[in-house]
Design an enzyme around this catalytic site. Structure first.
Site, short mmCIF file in Angstrom:
data_model
loop_
_atom_site.label_atom_id
_atom_site.label_comp_id
_atom_site.label_asym_id
_atom_site.label_seq_id
_atom_site.Cartn_x
_atom_site.Cartn_y
_atom_site.Cartn_z
N HIS A 99 0.86 -1.19 0.00
CA HIS A 99 0.00 0.00 0.00
C HIS A 99 0.90 1.23 0.00
O HIS A 99 1.88 1.30 0.73
CB HIS A 99 -0.89 0.03 1.24
CG HIS A 99 -1.84 -1.12 1.34
ND1 HIS A 99 -3.02 -1.18 0.63
CD2 HIS A 99 -1.78 -2.26 2.07
CE1 HIS A 99 -3.66 -2.30 0.92
NE2 HIS A 99 -2.92 -2.98 1.79
N GLY A 128 1.11 5.79 -1.13
CA GLY A 128 0.36 7.03 -1.19
C GLY A 128 -0.48 7.17 -2.44
O GLY A 128 -1.51 7.84 -2.44
N SER A 137 -2.76 1.04 -4.11
CA SER A 137 -2.28 -0.28 -3.70
C SER A 137 -1.70 -1.01 -4.90
O SER A 137 -2.11 -0.80 -6.04
CB SER A 137 -3.43 -1.09 -3.09
OG SER A 137 -3.94 -0.46 -1.94
N ASP A 168 9.38 11.59 -3.29
CA ASP A 168 8.91 10.68 -2.23
C ASP A 168 9.87 9.50 -2.08
O ASP A 168 9.47 8.34 -2.10
CB ASP A 168 7.49 10.18 -2.55
CG ASP A 168 6.78 9.62 -1.31
OD1 ASP A 168 7.27 9.88 -0.19
OD2 ASP A 168 5.78 8.92 -1.46
#
Length: 538
Positions: free
Chosen positions: A267, A269, A272, A383
């Site tokens: 999972h 951001g 999934s 990220d």
């Protein structure tokens, strides 16, 4: 004097911004704490809430059944069991049926749910919940939909055969709740007011539709053999790579078990990820994205096509994608070694070998240097964290989720700072100003290296005894200042060495996380330094 007032004004504005950002963080942390307390009130023998784990997934907005707004405040909590879909209310059809659980929760609803002040949707239907419905639910001022049918609550009148369905009842006096009285319900043989209103509304709608149909038939002069034009949503897959097997929408969706939880391998951001075995020779990773997150079909297709040209040995390969109004997913090559986050947690023997750790650090640095230096325009990841770094069986590292921050914009589920990124990995200048550069990726890379060589996480629980803002970077600097450099490294790594190379990598990680952007190295410089201390081949 004028300059002094100007400086004071700037300082006050900086203080105000810092305070509001801290308050936002505290509100998000408050919601996560409430969710954990709520979890403890349920009995969960089948692990429906297994993703509600701050250690493995500190971002509560990515937990199963939880949706957040742009401030990471919980706005929707859908823990609906799938066992009785035939009884679900038509007013709840907008709820994503793929988010329901095949297992049921037990226990009672904790009154702490009333602390989720931004909550708009609460659905716990068709579970095995009992006890009383807490009065605190009625104090949720933003609540628009409450679905508790199909449970066994005490002291609540059964409204119909579909189960228990509660609606928010407010008094005429502002801010004052009132209980549902017997007058709110019909006689045994009567109809509910809502049912009468629904029948009247349905009749009017049917009449209007009939008039429109007749009007359409006569104005268009349809003939008996005319074809009725219907919009059929395309279910095509755009493939960038020759994978020697036909990839269709039906093939991919079926291979994921129709996006079943049992096929889910992670999972994140942006959505999934599911394992999809089309054949023994063709296994893929399918990242299912949140529908409606992109800003238009043309932009989405254009950005995806741009990502198709981004190719590097240490980037996860984008094989193809599907995008429509109801479904979006990306298809990548599947990597059986899992992600770096799990690799660090397990700390098995390979995780203590310097050759392997160095290889992982160098692979990720090469991937980032390619995105920053060789792509035109440059690609900023925004990220970087261990869960976005994947491994194969021989510990080659691959960077995933590159380009998705720009493609999908600021997320409403994974962003915990108001910018694209994850707490603990976001560069301080990016968090404070929302201005991003490749040096923000360099900062996140430095955090990952510190986690890779130590036993600490970016925001380790052991840091709670220190002041606010104390993180893995502050801890590493403290160890160095106290002459305890060897204590930074995970047990067994320092003893096997080489110690000089370990210290050099530690200094590289700290240099990557320094506040001054001009002092932070580029990823190209980081690659050069790591290659200089590269151990003999595996």
């Amino acid at each position: 004097m004028k300059r002094m007032f100007l400086a004071l004004f700037v300082l006050l504005n900086l203080f105000s911004f810092s305070f509001s950002w801290k308050l936002l963080s505290e509100n998000a942390i408050h919601d996560r704490t409430v969710l954990l307390e709520l979890k403890s009130s349920f009995s969960d023998p089948h692990g429906v809430l297994s993703t509600w784990d701050p250690d493995s997934s500190p971002n509560h907005c990515s937990w199963f059944g939880v949706s957040c707004n742009s401030d990471s405040r919980v706005v929707s909590l859908v823990l609906r069991a799938c066992g009785d879909k035939g009884s679900s209310s038509s007013s709840l059809r907008f709820l994503d049926s793929s988010s329901c659980s095949s297992a049921r929760l037990g226990g009672e609803i904790s009154p702490v749910v009333g602390s989720l002040s931004e909550l708009k949707v609460l659905s716990l239907a068709f579970n095995d919940l009992g006890g009383y419905v807490p009065n605190e639910i009625w104090g949720l001022e933003r609540l628009e939909l409450l679905d508790l049918q199909g449970n066994s609550f005490t002291g609540v009148r059964v409204l119909d055969n579909a189960g228990i369905k509660l609606r928010k009842l407010m008094s005429e006096e502002e801010g004052e709740d009132e209980e549902a009285s017997p007058d709110d319900f019909p006689d045994k043989n009567g109809l509910y007011p809502i049912e009468i209103a629904s029948i009247v509304s349905a009749s009017v709608i049917v009449f209007v539709l009939l008039v429109l149909v007749v009007f359409f038939i006569y104005t268009k002069k349809w003939k008996r053999n005319s074809q009725v034009l219907q919009f059929v949503e395309p279910k095509e897959i755009k493939v960038f790579v020759d994978v020697t097997t036909p990839l269709t929408y039906e093939t991919i969706v079926r291979a994921t078990g129709y996006f079943s939880n049992s096929y889910c391998i992670g999972h994140g951001g942006f959505g999934s990820t599911y394992r999809a075995e089309v054949s023994p020779e063709h296994v893929f990773a399918v990242k299912r994205l949140s529908v409606g997150r992109f800003q238009g079909d043309q932009q989405f297709h254009a950005e995806i096509s741009a990502l198709e040209t981004v190719r590097h040995p240490n980037l996860v390969m984008l094989i193809g994608y599907h995008a429509s109004e109801t479904e979006m997913f990306l298809i990548y090559n599947y990597l059986s070694g899992g992600n770096l986050e799990d690799f660090i947690k397990k700390r098995s023997k390979p995780a203590l070998e310097w050759k392997i750790l160095h290889k992982i650090a160098l692979d990720v640095a090469r991937a980032l240097a390619y995105l920053h230096e060789q792509c035109s325009p440059k690609v900023l990841h925004r990220d970087i964290k261990p869960s976005n770094i994947l491994l194969d069986d021989t510990y080659n590292a691959y960077l995933s989720d590159f380009g998705l921050s720009k493609l999908l914009g600021t997320s409403q589920s994974h962003v915990t700072t108001g910018v694209a990124g994850t707490f603990g990995y976001v560069a301080p200048e990016y968090a404070m100003t929302c201005r991003v550069s490749e040096k923000a990726d360099v900062y996140s890379y430095g955090i990952v290296i510190l986690e890779l060589i130590s036993d600490k996480r970016a925001l380790d629980p052991s840091f709670s005894s220190h002041e606010n803002g104390f993180n893995i970077v502050s801890w590493a600097h403290m160890m160095l200042s106290q002459g305890k450099a060897k204590d930074v490294f995970t047990k067994g790594l320092w003893e096997t060495g080489p110690q000089d190379d370990l210290v050099e990598v530690l200094h590289l990680a700290l240099k990557c996380t320094i506040d001054s952007l001009s002092i932070r190295p580029t990823m190209k410089q980081a690659v050069k330094q790591l290659k200089r201390i590269q151990p003999s081949r595996l």
